[in-house]
Every structure is written in structure tokens, then in C-alpha cells.
Motif scaffolding. Sequence first.
Motif, PDB file in Angstrom:
ATOM      1  N   LEU A  38       0.801  -1.223   0.000  1.00 29.89           N
ATOM      2  CA  LEU A  38       0.000   0.000   0.000  1.00 29.89           C
ATOM      3  C   LEU A  38       0.837   1.278   0.000  1.00 29.89           C
ATOM      4  O   LEU A  38       2.008   1.277   0.359  1.00 29.89           O
ATOM      5  CB  LEU A  38      -0.959  -0.012   1.185  1.00 29.89           C
ATOM      6  N   TYR A  39       0.170   2.352  -0.396  1.00 26.79           N
ATOM      7  CA  TYR A  39       0.817   3.638  -0.563  1.00 26.79           C
ATOM      8  C   TYR A  39       1.484   4.116   0.718  1.00 26.79           C
ATOM      9  O   TYR A  39       2.613   4.528   0.723  1.00 26.79           O
ATOM     10  CB  TYR A  39      -0.212   4.659  -1.040  1.00 26.79           C
ATOM     11  N   ASN A  40       0.750   4.114   1.809  1.00 23.54           N
ATOM     12  CA  ASN A  40       1.404   4.394   3.083  1.00 23.54           C
ATOM     13  C   ASN A  40       0.699   3.623   4.183  1.00 23.54           C
ATOM     14  O   ASN A  40      -0.296   2.957   3.953  1.00 23.54           O
ATOM     15  CB  ASN A  40       1.476   5.903   3.375  1.00 23.54           C
ATOM     16  N   ARG A  41       1.219   3.757   5.378  1.00 26.87           N
ATOM     17  CA  ARG A  41       0.705   2.914   6.450  1.00 26.87           C
ATOM     18  C   ARG A  41      -0.722   3.288   6.860  1.00 26.87           C
ATOM     19  O   ARG A  41      -1.316   2.642   7.696  1.00 26.87           O
ATOM     20  CB  ARG A  41       1.641   2.974   7.649  1.00 26.87           C
ATOM     21  N   CYS A  42      -1.221   4.378   6.297  1.00 21.52           N
ATOM     22  CA  CYS A  42      -2.574   4.778   6.659  1.00 21.52           C
ATOM     23  C   CYS A  42      -3.616   4.203   5.715  1.00 21.52           C
ATOM     24  O   CYS A  42      -4.813   4.384   5.911  1.00 21.52           O
ATOM     25  CB  CYS A  42      -2.688   6.284   6.661  1.00 21.52           C
ATOM     26  N   ASN A  43      -3.198   3.543   4.666  1.00 15.38           N
ATOM     27  CA  ASN A  43      -4.171   2.994   3.726  1.00 15.38           C
ATOM     28  C   ASN A  43      -4.625   1.598   4.130  1.00 15.38           C
ATOM     29  O   ASN A  43      -3.893   0.872   4.774  1.00 15.38           O
ATOM     30  CB  ASN A  43      -3.565   2.903   2.323  1.00 15.38           C
ATOM     31  N   ASN A  44      -5.824   1.271   3.728  1.00 14.72           N
ATOM     32  CA  ASN A  44      -6.336  -0.085   3.913  1.00 14.72           C
ATOM     33  C   ASN A  44      -6.410  -0.759   2.556  1.00 14.72           C
ATOM     34  O   ASN A  44      -6.725  -0.109   1.569  1.00 14.72           O
ATOM     35  CB  ASN A  44      -7.756  -0.039   4.483  1.00 14.72           C
ATOM     36  N   PRO A  45      -6.159  -2.060   2.487  1.00 14.72           N
ATOM     37  CA  PRO A  45      -6.374  -2.726   1.204  1.00 14.72           C
ATOM     38  C   PRO A  45      -7.870  -2.777   0.907  1.00 14.72           C
ATOM     39  O   PRO A  45      -8.687  -2.748   1.818  1.00 14.72           O
ATOM     40  CB  PRO A  45      -5.818  -4.128   1.426  1.00 14.72           C
ATOM     41  N   SER A  46      -8.222  -2.829  -0.371  1.00 16.38           N
ATOM     42  CA  SER A  46      -9.637  -2.848  -0.732  1.00 16.38           C
ATOM     43  C   SER A  46     -10.024  -4.278  -1.085  1.00 16.38           C
ATOM     44  O   SER A  46      -9.303  -4.966  -1.794  1.00 16.38           O
ATOM     45  CB  SER A  46      -9.834  -1.931  -1.937  1.00 16.38           C
ATOM     46  N   LYS A  47     -11.166  -4.717  -0.592  1.00 16.37           N
ATOM     47  CA  LYS A  47     -11.569  -6.084  -0.908  1.00 16.37           C
ATOM     48  C   LYS A  47     -12.175  -6.191  -2.290  1.00 16.37           C
ATOM     49  O   LYS A  47     -11.984  -7.172  -2.990  1.00 16.37           O
ATOM     50  CB  LYS A  47     -12.549  -6.595   0.139  1.00 16.37           C
ATOM     51  N   GLU A  48     -12.912  -5.177  -2.695  1.00 19.59           N
ATOM     52  CA  GLU A  48     -13.605  -5.275  -3.981  1.00 19.59           C
ATOM     53  C   GLU A  48     -12.816  -4.653  -5.141  1.00 19.59           C
ATOM     54  O   GLU A  48     -13.068  -4.976  -6.287  1.00 19.59           O
ATOM     55  CB  GLU A  48     -14.975  -4.598  -3.886  1.00 19.59           C
ATOM     56  N   PHE A  49     -11.877  -3.737  -4.802  1.00 20.86           N
ATOM     57  CA  PHE A  49     -11.145  -3.062  -5.880  1.00 20.86           C
ATOM     58  C   PHE A  49      -9.631  -3.228  -5.679  1.00 20.86           C
ATOM     59  O   PHE A  49      -9.214  -4.262  -5.188  1.00 20.86           O
ATOM     60  CB  PHE A  49     -11.590  -1.600  -5.966  1.00 20.86           C
TER      61      PHE A  49
END
Length: 447
Positions: A38-49
Motif C-alpha cells: 500500500l501507498y502508506n501505512r494509513c491505507n487499507n487494502p480494498s476487498k472489492e477493488f
Amino acid sequence: MIVYLPEIYPDELVYSWFCRYYVHSGCLTHKTALQEILYNRCNNPSKEFLGHLNPQMSAALQQYYPIENLVLYNTMFPQYARFISLDQKKEALYHIEHDFCDAHHLFSILPRDDEDKFMKYCPICVNEDRQQYGEMYWHRIHQIRNMQICTKHNCRLVNSAVIAKSEQTFTLCPAESFVIQQKPTIETDPLKIAFAKYMTDVFNAPMDLERDIPISAVLYHGMRNTKYMKSTGKTRYTKQLAEDMKAYYTRLNLSSIASMYQIQRVLLGDRFDFSVICQIAFYLTVNINDLTNPTLTAVQIEQEQEQNTHYMKDRTPIDWAVYDAETAPILEQVAKSIYNGSASETGRPERVSEKMIYRELELPKHRLEVMPKCRAIMERYNETYEENWARRIVWAYNKLKSKNEPFYWSDIRRLTGVKKKNIEAIIPYIRKHAKEETADAIIVLVK
Ligand SMILES: [Zn+2]
């Protein structure tokens, strides 16, 4: 550095692929795996996208597959974008592909029904995947809303314990670790199988990125020569259609059956919901090619557009009280998820603005003004910018704190977008939304 990216399997969700990357890469922790993706530690992975990927990951992906293909064949994009206008479709594709835009900003993603709350799997596919690939994975086709059957095996899908939507505390949940071995239940109702097959085929059909034929026109012509339209094409019996569809899909035990207003709005061309459109088209026996690859002439399209203006004026009068009552529970969920942050891929709590609500629910202009139940919900979620900033700061503080690493005001600012000059006005709200010790700690940090 991305050391090893496994091969993506047919119909596998990108999310599932990342889960397997985490398992296979030998990354020591979940946290390191997320940092590599992920871009940075504040992002969450997306399940649908795709989620917001970092440049290395995005470059690594492109070595294997064009990102556009991943979006089309390994995310839920076709479920949400198949029937929107060509311009909107292209724009959405562009933004997901190039700036990893959160899909919630690009088209409507309505809250889920209870039956669609979890990631689903087919017990027979589990065995086959294990035999063929040595592991199982999350199949995209099983995650379509309202999908109850694996059409490859006519086997009933099983809910896992993994929540399907974006959450605030987001993790990689590999299918292998979350699937419980189940005895398969084979579906025998031919109608249920046929409907599941129909949705599967519509979902998998190639997406037209060239021509712009409104789905309302396709359905208009699909309705001709049925008892729901006068032979002149000038009168449509939407209410009758909705009632008959309701009886029909109740027999099929469908979890969310299209309502009269959902049907009406699709037919009038201001909504594009995949499940509603599949229900209408399957019921009217529109063939899949006519639905996904229509060949209407310009004259035929115009015919529908003309009639549409006429239907708009002449439409079955909307019972506002019913419409309001029907929309209120959906609005409540949408507003709540915007407010608490679960509507966004970062998890950041947002202000519930009318603009967002109109976009998410695809409501026509000024419609809320005549919907008192919905209005009341909007008022409950109403807040000032300062209060929202305070909630964002509390959220960011807790998020950073949970990582057990040192952090500073600049980290909070980056996550929240809050400017220091506004801090004095925000402080009282921080006290309102955080426990005393947390509030004290935050104030020390931001002052
Ligand atoms: Zn299966």
C-alpha cells in the motif's frame, strides 16, 4: 522491494492475490506485507477493488498484467460499473487505474444486505482449487450480491467469517485460513440455478467501452411485446411488473428483491444497479447478449428517450411516504458508514453532506426536501466542519497509536487534512469525542 508475486488465478480478486502474496512472500508480519503493497501505512487494502497501491507495487503488477485488465477481470468493477453511462464508466476506469481512486467516489456502492455481509465460497471449488493450485482463493463471481449458488457446480455458497465490506481495521484474510471444510449442498431448483447463471453470465460478459447505449433503452425494447407495455409503446405498467417480479423472486428466496421504485428508476434511466437490472431482464427473458452487447439503432434509442420524457410526466404517481420509508433504512446505513469512516477505503470519518448522499443514493435533485424520514436522518448526522475535524483527529490518533510507533502532529495532519490554525475551535469537540486521557494526549500533541 517486491520479491515475489504469485500468479493471479482465474476470477481471483486482487485482494485475494495480495492475501496470498502475504502468505507466500515470507514477509514476517502482516504489517510489513501491507507496507509493501500500500501507498502508506494509513491505507487499507480494498476487498472489492485495488486499493491505494504504492509505486513499487503498481510497477510490479504492471510487469505481469495491464492494470486495466486487473480492474476488469479481477475486481468487482463489472458489478458496479457495467450499466453506468459510457463517460462515467471510462472515467471510473481511468481513476481506479491511474490514481487508485476510492471507488466510492466514482459510482454508487449501496450498503449490503445481511445475506451479503460476508465473503462467500463454494465448498466444491475449495477442493478443486486445492487439487489444481495447492491452495484455495477468493473467487470474484461468488461475491456478487444476491448470488447464492456457484454456477460451476450448482453448489450453494457458504458464508465465511470474513466481512465483505471495507472496514476501519483492515487485514489480509487469505481464503485458506478462513475457510471451514463443509459438506456441499447441491441446489436442485432449476429456476434458482438459471437466475444465478444469468447473473454470472452478465457479470462475465465483455464490457462495452465503445458504444453508449442507455440501459433504460435496452429494457424499454425488452419490454415491448410483453403485457407490461401497450403495443403503442406509450404506456408502461411498472407497478404490475414490480408486483409480479416480487412474487416471482420471493419464490426464488432472493435476499433483496427489487422494489417498485428501484425498478421505476432504472427504467427511467436514473439508476444502474446491477442486481435490479438483472432481476428485471431475467424476468422479462431478455437474452444476455441483448442486455450486455445491445445493437439498438439510433432511432430505437431516440424512441425510448422520447417515451421516457413522456413517462416522466406521466409516471405512476410516486407515493412519497412509501418512497421515504423505503429509502430511510438505506440512507441510515449510508450516512452511518460515511460518518464512522467505513464507507471509505482509508477509514476516515467524514461529514455527511447532502452532496454525498445524493450521489451515493443516486437521488434526483431536491428529492430529500419531500422526504421527512430521510431529512430527519440527515439532521441527526449534521455536524460542523470543526466537529468533523475533531473526530478525524481522534480517529487518526487512535489509528497511529495502534501501530506502536512514534508519531507527530505532522502525521495527524497528513491523515486528517486539518490545518493548525483551526485547532482552538476544534479542541472542545476533541473532548466531546474522546476519553479524557486520550483527549489530553491529543491536545498536548497538536498544540
Ligand atoms: Zn464451485
